[in-house]
Design an enzyme around this catalytic site. Structure first.
Site, PDB file in Angstrom:
ATOM      1  N   GLN A  16       0.783  -1.247   0.000  1.00 35.50           N
ATOM      2  CA  GLN A  16       0.000   0.000   0.000  1.00 35.50           C
ATOM      3  C   GLN A  16       0.815   1.299   0.000  1.00 35.50           C
ATOM      4  OE1 GLN A  16      -3.427   2.365   2.571  1.00 35.50           O
ATOM      5  NE2 GLN A  16      -3.100   0.246   3.052  1.00 35.50           N
ATOM      6  N   GLU A 138       1.027  -1.365   8.145  1.00 36.18           N
ATOM      7  CA  GLU A 138       0.245  -0.214   8.623  1.00 36.18           C
ATOM      8  C   GLU A 138       0.092  -0.129  10.147  1.00 36.18           C
ATOM      9  OE1 GLU A 138      -1.599   2.409   7.023  1.00 36.18           O
ATOM     10  OE2 GLU A 138      -1.957   2.998   9.083  1.00 36.18           O
ATOM     11  N   ASP A 167       0.538   3.784   6.030  1.00 29.18           N
ATOM     12  CA  ASP A 167       0.818   3.417   4.635  1.00 29.18           C
ATOM     13  C   ASP A 167       0.538   4.577   3.677  1.00 29.18           C
ATOM     14  OD1 ASP A 167       1.719   0.858   4.972  1.00 29.18           O
ATOM     15  OD2 ASP A 167      -0.223  -0.093   4.707  1.00 29.18           O
ATOM     16  N   GLY A 246      -7.936  20.155  19.647  1.00 28.59           N
ATOM     17  CA  GLY A 246      -7.561  21.566  19.631  1.00 28.59           C
ATOM     18  C   GLY A 246      -8.054  22.308  20.856  1.00 28.59           C
ATOM     19  N   GLY A 247      -8.013  23.619  20.789  1.00 25.60           N
ATOM     20  CA  GLY A 247      -8.389  24.446  21.935  1.00 25.60           C
ATOM     21  C   GLY A 247      -9.890  24.649  22.061  1.00 25.60           C
TER      22      GLY A 247
HETATM   23  N1  COA Z   1      11.965 -10.049  -9.246  1.00 25.37           N
HETATM   24  C1  COA Z   1      12.620 -10.839  -8.379  1.00 25.37           C
HETATM   25  N2  COA Z   1      12.561 -10.695  -7.035  1.00 25.37           N
HETATM   26  C2  COA Z   1      11.767  -9.709  -6.579  1.00 25.37           C
HETATM   27  C3  COA Z   1      11.052  -8.840  -7.421  1.00 25.37           C
HETATM   28  C4  COA Z   1      11.167  -9.045  -8.828  1.00 25.37           C
HETATM   29  N3  COA Z   1      10.522  -8.269  -9.698  1.00 25.37           N
HETATM   30  N4  COA Z   1      10.348  -7.968  -6.672  1.00 25.37           N
HETATM   31  C5  COA Z   1      10.612  -8.268  -5.384  1.00 25.37           C
HETATM   32  N5  COA Z   1      11.471  -9.301  -5.324  1.00 25.37           N
HETATM   33  C6  COA Z   1      12.023  -9.932  -4.124  1.00 25.37           C
HETATM   34  C7  COA Z   1      12.828  -9.001  -3.280  1.00 25.37           C
HETATM   35  O1  COA Z   1      14.094  -8.791  -3.844  1.00 25.37           O
HETATM   36  C8  COA Z   1      12.863  -9.756  -1.947  1.00 25.37           C
HETATM   37  O2  COA Z   1      13.833 -10.752  -2.033  1.00 25.37           O
HETATM   38  P1  COA Z   1      14.914 -11.068  -0.854  1.00 25.37           P
HETATM   39  O3  COA Z   1      14.111 -11.223   0.394  1.00 25.37           O
HETATM   40  O4  COA Z   1      15.548 -12.331  -1.326  1.00 25.37           O
HETATM   41  O5  COA Z   1      15.842  -9.925  -0.791  1.00 25.37           O
HETATM   42  C9  COA Z   1      11.520 -10.457  -1.937  1.00 25.37           C
HETATM   43  O6  COA Z   1      10.994 -10.340  -3.271  1.00 25.37           O
HETATM   44  C10 COA Z   1      10.467  -9.971  -0.969  1.00 25.37           C
HETATM   45  O7  COA Z   1      10.507  -8.591  -0.724  1.00 25.37           O
HETATM   46  P2  COA Z   1       9.992  -8.018   0.694  1.00 25.37           P
HETATM   47  O8  COA Z   1       9.949  -6.552   0.574  1.00 25.37           O
HETATM   48  O9  COA Z   1      10.827  -8.599   1.775  1.00 25.37           O
HETATM   49  O10 COA Z   1       8.497  -8.588   0.755  1.00 25.37           O
HETATM   50  P3  COA Z   1       7.699  -9.217   1.997  1.00 25.37           P
HETATM   51  O11 COA Z   1       6.380  -9.608   1.440  1.00 25.37           O
HETATM   52  O12 COA Z   1       8.457 -10.265   2.698  1.00 25.37           O
HETATM   53  O13 COA Z   1       7.505  -7.975   3.015  1.00 25.37           O
HETATM   54  C11 COA Z   1       6.765  -5.779   3.682  1.00 25.37           C
HETATM   55  C12 COA Z   1       6.507  -7.012   2.800  1.00 25.37           C
HETATM   56  C13 COA Z   1       5.744  -4.724   3.293  1.00 25.37           C
HETATM   57  C14 COA Z   1       6.608  -6.150   5.154  1.00 25.37           C
HETATM   58  C15 COA Z   1       8.204  -5.261   3.413  1.00 25.37           C
HETATM   59  O14 COA Z   1       8.376  -5.065   2.030  1.00 25.37           O
HETATM   60  C16 COA Z   1       8.517  -3.953   4.142  1.00 25.37           C
HETATM   61  O15 COA Z   1       8.750  -3.922   5.345  1.00 25.37           O
HETATM   62  N6  COA Z   1       8.565  -2.837   3.395  1.00 25.37           N
HETATM   63  C17 COA Z   1       8.939  -1.543   3.923  1.00 25.37           C
HETATM   64  C18 COA Z   1       7.856  -0.934   4.741  1.00 25.37           C
HETATM   65  C19 COA Z   1       6.557  -0.803   4.003  1.00 25.37           C
HETATM   66  O16 COA Z   1       6.471  -0.232   2.943  1.00 25.37           O
HETATM   67  N7  COA Z   1       5.502  -1.327   4.630  1.00 25.37           N
HETATM   68  C20 COA Z   1       4.163  -1.064   4.208  1.00 25.37           C
HETATM   69  C21 COA Z   1       3.656  -1.967   3.232  1.00 25.37           C
HETATM   70  S1  COA Z   1       2.037  -1.395   2.859  1.00 25.37           S
END
Ligand code: COA
Length: 415
Positions: A16, A138, A167, A246-247
């Protein structure tokens, strides 16, 4: 011609926060190229599915005005395509877990080598510090940023809010940073790194609570209900229910029909400037001159009694009648509007704040439009892309690969 026409965004975002940012940039006219994993795509495409086989509303409502390119960025050919995209685009936006881009081989240093004009914008859960490596969603941000500890009622647990301040709120911060960096680049010719941590974004939106934390050191917070209830304050800003931040004291009050309609309520603010009008409306003209009620400081210890009396009046009216009566008298009130009422409100459709979109897999659905209205950059909300819908188009016309090169890229399994 739109505000951001000509700006190319390499959209490496998912879920998001990041998609909120790039969707906004798309609404403002940027060319947003969403890069997704082949065969998988943004995880939200298949989360909270309501129409079998179709992209979810979760995905579609965050990814309008974008093109979708599938690309495996862990495949060698995929990495070469990504390099070309980095050279071609102005801004790269990502919200992967900390370190994911480095692991992919695209550190900030490498990105600068490829394109020194690149603006590299990231959402992370936390900024530098003890939690910088944590994954965050979030509600974690709402809790870590001070939102939850100050939301809810004094006698209940911390609460998260339905407004996605961690988010979507952070996505907006990131968009502002990107637009500022694009402007600065016109002077310096250089790109820069833009970071918007979710904790920081939530805390920023909770500033009135940090204000109260410091006021607490100098005495009780007299505008909080708990002051008029004689409940002592602790060490930290407490939860204040529906008290106004607020106030000018305010509360949510019942309106006619509240027994059966969960949204038959109004917000009512006892703004000092219109106290006389409030007294007349609620049938308490004697409070105008009574020293116990006539001034804001005199009213502070009596807020429960005062709002109780106002509620006796609001309970005889619908929330809309309260508005019709109070608005001409400049008394600030607001009906509690349900999602159903907002979805059906004609003026929000007319202003483009709620938009109906047609989608090939799911048919017509409602979404929010751009909340910023510009006189010289009209927004047209276009449907979200299907997974990989624009892969060939982008390889051919944005990255200028020949047909035989595109064939080889396909055969490598990179797209
Ligand atoms: N091709 C190949 N690999 C890809 C890719 C693509 N096009 N796009 C993503 N990936 C890989 C990434 O490189 C990562 O690999 P790695 O773990 O081996 O380095 C993997 O996919 C997963 O990415 P990640 O961001 O860890 O996803 P997740 O689903 O495990 O975590 C979140 C999701 C949101 C918790 C995490 O991305 C996060 O904390 N983001 C920052 C904070 C944030 O924006 N949070 C709000 C989300 S609404």
């Amino acid at each position: 011609m739109k505000a951001l026409s000509g700006v190319k965004i390499l959209d490496f975002t998912h879920v998001q926060s990041g998609p909120t940012c790039t969707q906004l940039l798309g609404w403002l006219g940027a060319d947003v190229i969403k890069v997704e994993r082949p065969g998988v795509g943004d995880a939200t495409r298949k989360q909270l599915v309501d129409v079998e086989g179709a992209d979810s509303l979760y995905f579609t409502m965050l990814n309008h005005n974008k093109r979708s390119l599938t690309l495996n960025t862990k495949n060698d050919t995929g990495k070469q395509v990504l390099e070309r995209l980095i050279k071609e685009c102005d801004v790269m936006v990502e919200n992967f877990a900390p370190g994911a881009l480095d692991r992919m081989g695209f550190s900030w240093q490498r990105i600068q080598e490829l394109n020194p004009r690149m603006i590299m914008a990231s959402v992370k859960g936390f900024g530098p510090g003890p939690y910088e490596n944590c994954k965050v969603y979030e509600n974690v941000a709402q809790c870590a940023g001070g939102g939850a500890s100050t939301t809810g009622f004094l006698d209940g647990p911390p609460l998260v809010t339905g407004a996605q301040i961690g988010d979507s709120g952070t996505g907006l911060n990131l968009a502002i940073g990107i637009i500022a960096a694009l402007y600065q680049r016109t002077q310096t010719g250089r790109g820069q790194k833009v970071l918007a941590p979710m904790q920081d974004g939530v805390l920023n939106l909770c500033r009135v609570k940090l204000r109260d934390q410091q006021r607490l050191a100098r005495g009780p917070l007299k505008e909080y209900s708990q002051y008029s209830e004689g409940i002592p304050f602790g060490e930290a800003t407490p939860r204040a229910g529906n008290d106004s931040g607020g106030g000018q004291p305010g509360r949510i009050l019942k309106c006619k029909g509240w027994e059966t309609d969960p949204n038959s309520y109004t917000y009512f603010i006892t703004q000092a400037a219109v106290w006389q009008n409030i007294c007349d409306v609620i049938g308490k003209p004697e409070w105008k001159e009574d020293p116990d009620y006539a001034t804001p400081p005199a009213r502070l210890p009596r807020l429960n009694e005062i709002f109780g009396t106002i509620e006796q009046w609001t309970m005889t009216k619908t929330k809309y009648e309260v508005m019709e009566i109070c608005n001409p008298l400049d008394i600030p009130v607001g009906p509690i509007l349900s999602m159903k009422e907002l979805a059906e409100e004609p003026s929000l459709r007319d202003s483009g704040t709620v938009v109906e979109v047609d989608h090939p897999e799911r048919g017509k659905y409602l979404t929010v439009g751009c909340p910023i209205k510009m006189s010289d950059s009209a927004v047209e909300v276009t449907r979200s892309p299907l997974l990989g819908e624009h892969t060939v188009e982008i390889l051919k016309y944005v990255l200028r690969y020949s047909d035989s090169e595109i064939l080889a890229i396909k055969e490598s399994g990179a797209v």
